[in-house]
Scaffold this motif. Structure first.
Motif, PDB file in Angstrom:
ATOM      1  N   GLN A 100      -5.225   6.285  51.037  1.00  0.00           N
ATOM      2  CA  GLN A 100      -3.944   5.689  50.705  1.00  0.00           C
ATOM      3  C   GLN A 100      -3.367   5.010  51.936  1.00  0.00           C
ATOM      4  OE1 GLN A 100      -1.084   8.380  48.934  1.00  0.00           O
ATOM      5  NE2 GLN A 100       0.026   6.681  47.995  1.00  0.00           N
ATOM      6  N   ALA A 101      -3.209   3.706  51.827  1.00  0.00           N
ATOM      7  CA  ALA A 101      -2.588   2.926  52.893  1.00  0.00           C
ATOM      8  C   ALA A 101      -1.092   2.846  52.626  1.00  0.00           C
ATOM      9  CB  ALA A 101      -3.207   1.537  52.944  1.00  0.00           C
ATOM     10  N   PRO A 102      -0.288   2.594  53.661  1.00  0.00           N
ATOM     11  CA  PRO A 102       1.170   2.510  53.474  1.00  0.00           C
ATOM     12  C   PRO A 102       1.538   1.469  52.428  1.00  0.00           C
ATOM     13  CG  PRO A 102       0.644   2.634  55.796  1.00  0.00           C
ATOM     14  CD  PRO A 102      -0.663   2.478  55.082  1.00  0.00           C
ATOM     15  N   GLY A 103       2.371   1.867  51.479  1.00  0.00           N
ATOM     16  CA  GLY A 103       2.834   0.955  50.454  1.00  0.00           C
ATOM     17  C   GLY A 103       1.853   0.706  49.336  1.00  0.00           C
ATOM     18  N   LYS A 104       0.712   1.387  49.361  1.00  0.00           N
ATOM     19  CA  LYS A 104      -0.303   1.189  48.326  1.00  0.00           C
ATOM     20  C   LYS A 104      -0.558   2.484  47.580  1.00  0.00           C
ATOM     21  CE  LYS A 104      -2.716  -2.708  50.434  1.00  0.00           C
ATOM     22  NZ  LYS A 104      -4.063  -3.261  50.793  1.00  0.00           N
ATOM     23  N   GLU A 105      -1.155   2.363  46.413  1.00  0.00           N
ATOM     24  CA  GLU A 105      -1.509   3.540  45.641  1.00  0.00           C
ATOM     25  C   GLU A 105      -2.756   4.206  46.211  1.00  0.00           C
ATOM     26  OE1 GLU A 105       0.182   2.169  41.240  1.00  0.00           O
ATOM     27  OE2 GLU A 105      -1.951   2.504  41.557  1.00  0.00           O
ATOM     28  N   ARG A 106      -2.864   5.487  45.932  1.00  0.00           N
ATOM     29  CA  ARG A 106      -4.066   6.213  46.343  1.00  0.00           C
ATOM     30  C   ARG A 106      -5.250   5.701  45.518  1.00  0.00           C
ATOM     31  NH1 ARG A 106      -3.518  12.557  47.474  1.00  0.00           N
ATOM     32  NH2 ARG A 106      -1.761  11.616  48.565  1.00  0.00           N
ATOM     33  N   GLU A 107      -6.348   5.417  46.209  1.00  0.00           N
ATOM     34  CA  GLU A 107      -7.523   4.871  45.522  1.00  0.00           C
ATOM     35  C   GLU A 107      -8.759   5.681  45.835  1.00  0.00           C
ATOM     36  OE1 GLU A 107      -8.496   0.922  46.840  1.00  0.00           O
ATOM     37  OE2 GLU A 107      -8.674   1.523  48.940  1.00  0.00           O
ATOM     38  N   GLY A 108      -9.640   5.765  44.854  1.00  0.00           N
ATOM     39  CA  GLY A 108     -10.891   6.463  45.052  1.00  0.00           C
ATOM     40  C   GLY A 108     -11.847   5.639  45.892  1.00  0.00           C
ATOM     41  N   VAL A 109     -12.537   6.321  46.779  1.00  0.00           N
ATOM     42  CA  VAL A 109     -13.496   5.669  47.676  1.00  0.00           C
ATOM     43  C   VAL A 109     -14.924   6.043  47.299  1.00  0.00           C
ATOM     44  CG1 VAL A 109     -14.289   5.534  50.063  1.00  0.00           C
ATOM     45  CG2 VAL A 109     -11.836   5.595  49.563  1.00  0.00           C
ATOM     46  N   GLU A 164      -9.102  -3.185  57.171  1.00  0.00           N
ATOM     47  CA  GLU A 164      -8.597  -2.842  55.836  1.00  0.00           C
ATOM     48  C   GLU A 164      -9.006  -1.442  55.385  1.00  0.00           C
ATOM     49  OE1 GLU A 164     -10.311  -5.594  56.733  1.00  0.00           O
ATOM     50  OE2 GLU A 164     -11.704  -6.221  55.137  1.00  0.00           O
ATOM     51  N   ASP A 165      -9.834  -0.762  56.158  1.00  0.00           N
ATOM     52  CA  ASP A 165     -10.157   0.635  55.865  1.00  0.00           C
ATOM     53  C   ASP A 165      -9.096   1.588  56.401  1.00  0.00           C
ATOM     54  OD1 ASP A 165     -13.575  -0.164  56.600  1.00  0.00           O
ATOM     55  OD2 ASP A 165     -12.687   0.106  54.601  1.00  0.00           O
ATOM     56  N   THR A 166      -8.149   1.057  57.153  1.00  0.00           N
ATOM     57  CA  THR A 166      -7.083   1.880  57.708  1.00  0.00           C
ATOM     58  C   THR A 166      -6.272   2.535  56.593  1.00  0.00           C
ATOM     59  OG1 THR A 166      -6.898   0.560  59.719  1.00  0.00           O
ATOM     60  CG2 THR A 166      -4.966   1.844  59.074  1.00  0.00           C
ATOM     61  N   ALA A 167      -6.182   3.853  56.638  1.00  0.00           N
ATOM     62  CA  ALA A 167      -5.482   4.609  55.591  1.00  0.00           C
ATOM     63  C   ALA A 167      -5.514   6.092  55.933  1.00  0.00           C
ATOM     64  CB  ALA A 167      -6.143   4.392  54.232  1.00  0.00           C
ATOM     65  N   MET A 168      -4.747   6.853  55.171  1.00  0.00           N
ATOM     66  CA  MET A 168      -4.899   8.303  55.184  1.00  0.00           C
ATOM     67  C   MET A 168      -5.995   8.636  54.172  1.00  0.00           C
ATOM     68  SD  MET A 168      -3.614  11.063  56.570  1.00  0.00           S
ATOM     69  CE  MET A 168      -1.867  10.898  56.948  1.00  0.00           C
ATOM     70  N   TYR A 169      -6.962   9.421  54.604  1.00  0.00           N
ATOM     71  CA  TYR A 169      -8.074   9.790  53.753  1.00  0.00           C
ATOM     72  C   TYR A 169      -7.939  11.243  53.304  1.00  0.00           C
ATOM     73  CZ  TYR A 169     -10.560   5.464  54.670  1.00  0.00           C
ATOM     74  OH  TYR A 169     -10.933   4.135  54.728  1.00  0.00           O
ATOM     75  N   TYR A 170      -8.158  11.444  52.009  1.00  0.00           N
ATOM     76  CA  TYR A 170      -8.035  12.769  51.412  1.00  0.00           C
ATOM     77  C   TYR A 170      -9.333  13.155  50.715  1.00  0.00           C
ATOM     78  CZ  TYR A 170      -3.015  11.784  51.750  1.00  0.00           C
ATOM     79  OH  TYR A 170      -1.745  11.481  52.192  1.00  0.00           O
ATOM     80  N   CYS A 171      -9.701  14.422  50.816  1.00  0.00           N
ATOM     81  CA  CYS A 171     -10.775  14.917  49.967  1.00  0.00           C
ATOM     82  C   CYS A 171     -10.159  15.683  48.799  1.00  0.00           C
ATOM     83  CB  CYS A 171     -11.765  15.788  50.730  1.00  0.00           C
ATOM     84  SG  CYS A 171     -11.126  17.342  51.347  1.00  0.00           S
ATOM     85  N   ALA A 172     -10.869  15.695  47.696  1.00  0.00           N
ATOM     86  CA  ALA A 172     -10.376  16.332  46.491  1.00  0.00           C
ATOM     87  C   ALA A 172     -11.533  17.008  45.769  1.00  0.00           C
ATOM     88  CB  ALA A 172      -9.723  15.297  45.577  1.00  0.00           C
ATOM     89  N   GLN A 227      -5.986  10.834  59.136  1.00  0.00           N
ATOM     90  CA  GLN A 227      -5.695   9.422  59.330  1.00  0.00           C
ATOM     91  C   GLN A 227      -6.879   8.698  59.962  1.00  0.00           C
ATOM     92  OE1 GLN A 227      -2.894   7.616  58.473  1.00  0.00           O
ATOM     93  NE2 GLN A 227      -3.960   5.781  59.224  1.00  0.00           N
ATOM     94  N   VAL A 228      -7.186   7.544  59.399  1.00  0.00           N
ATOM     95  CA  VAL A 228      -8.197   6.646  59.958  1.00  0.00           C
ATOM     96  C   VAL A 228      -7.507   5.318  60.265  1.00  0.00           C
ATOM     97  CG1 VAL A 228     -10.296   5.330  59.490  1.00  0.00           C
ATOM     98  CG2 VAL A 228     -10.133   7.727  58.777  1.00  0.00           C
ATOM     99  N   THR A 229      -7.625   4.877  61.512  1.00  0.00           N
ATOM    100  CA  THR A 229      -7.028   3.609  61.931  1.00  0.00           C
ATOM    101  C   THR A 229      -8.109   2.744  62.559  1.00  0.00           C
ATOM    102  OG1 THR A 229      -4.904   4.697  62.366  1.00  0.00           O
ATOM    103  CG2 THR A 229      -5.253   2.519  63.335  1.00  0.00           C
ATOM    104  N   VAL A 230      -8.284   1.547  62.019  1.00  0.00           N
ATOM    105  CA  VAL A 230      -9.290   0.617  62.508  1.00  0.00           C
ATOM    106  C   VAL A 230      -8.576  -0.615  63.055  1.00  0.00           C
ATOM    107  CG1 VAL A 230     -11.377  -0.667  61.966  1.00  0.00           C
ATOM    108  CG2 VAL A 230     -10.868   1.448  60.732  1.00  0.00           C
ATOM    109  N   SER A 231      -8.806  -0.893  64.329  1.00  0.00           N
ATOM    110  CA  SER A 231      -8.155  -2.039  64.965  1.00  0.00           C
ATOM    111  C   SER A 231      -9.134  -3.207  65.063  1.00  0.00           C
ATOM    112  CB  SER A 231      -7.649  -1.654  66.350  1.00  0.00           C
ATOM    113  OG  SER A 231      -8.715  -1.179  67.149  1.00  0.00           O
ATOM    114  N   SER A 232      -8.581  -4.392  65.006  1.00  0.00           N
ATOM    115  CA  SER A 232      -9.439  -5.597  65.053  1.00  0.00           C
ATOM    116  C   SER A 232      -9.699  -6.039  66.485  1.00  0.00           C
ATOM    117  CB  SER A 232      -8.748  -6.727  64.288  1.00  0.00           C
ATOM    118  OG  SER A 232      -7.484  -6.976  64.833  1.00  0.00           O
TER     119      SER A 232
END
Length: 125
Positions: free
Chosen positions: A39-48, A88-96, A120-125
């Motif tokens: 889940q990235a800021p301002g976006k819905e949680r999405e399955g990876v 664009e992979d920057t997001a909080m990652y959750y396992c379920a 948290q995963v943060t990828v810088s350009s």
């Protein structure tokens, strides 16, 4: 009581790699679905990615060929190997986890009963 604990997040430059781990405790069901969401800021949680009891895996198109989901049942640990990371992979990652026996990356978050706290995963350009 089922508990999931993620680790392995961090900051990395584009093109780099990270491996996320999810240790699970107290899971006694014979079947399972396990998935990684983000889940990235301002976006819905999405399955990876997702993996189920018979080892079947599925991936979102955005990560296919770059991410690999795997598990080590002896260690009660789920992994997500992430290569060729992009900003664009920057997001909080959750396992379920859930006790269904079939699952897909596209399953809705509400279909999973158990969640970790996120890493948290943060990828810088």
């Amino acid at each position: 009581q089922v508990q999931l604990v993620e680790s392995g997040g961090g900051s990395v430059q584009a093109g780099g790699s990270l491996r996320l781990s999810c240790s699970f405790f107290g899971y006694t069901y014979s079947s399972y679905c396990m998935g990684w969401f983000r889940q990235a800021p301002g976006k819905e949680r999405e399955g990876v990615a997702a993996i189920d009891s018979d080892g079947s895996t599925s991936y979102a198109d955005s990560v296919k060929g770059r991410f690999t989901i795997s598990q080590d049942n002896a260690k009660n640990t789920l992994y997500l190997q992430m290569n060729s990371l992009k900003p664009e992979d920057t997001a909080m990652y959750y396992c379920a986890a859930d006790y269904r026996d079939k699952c897909y990356y596209s399953d809705y978050p509400y279909e999973y009963h158990y969640w970790g706290q996120g890493t948290q995963v943060t990828v810088s350009s």
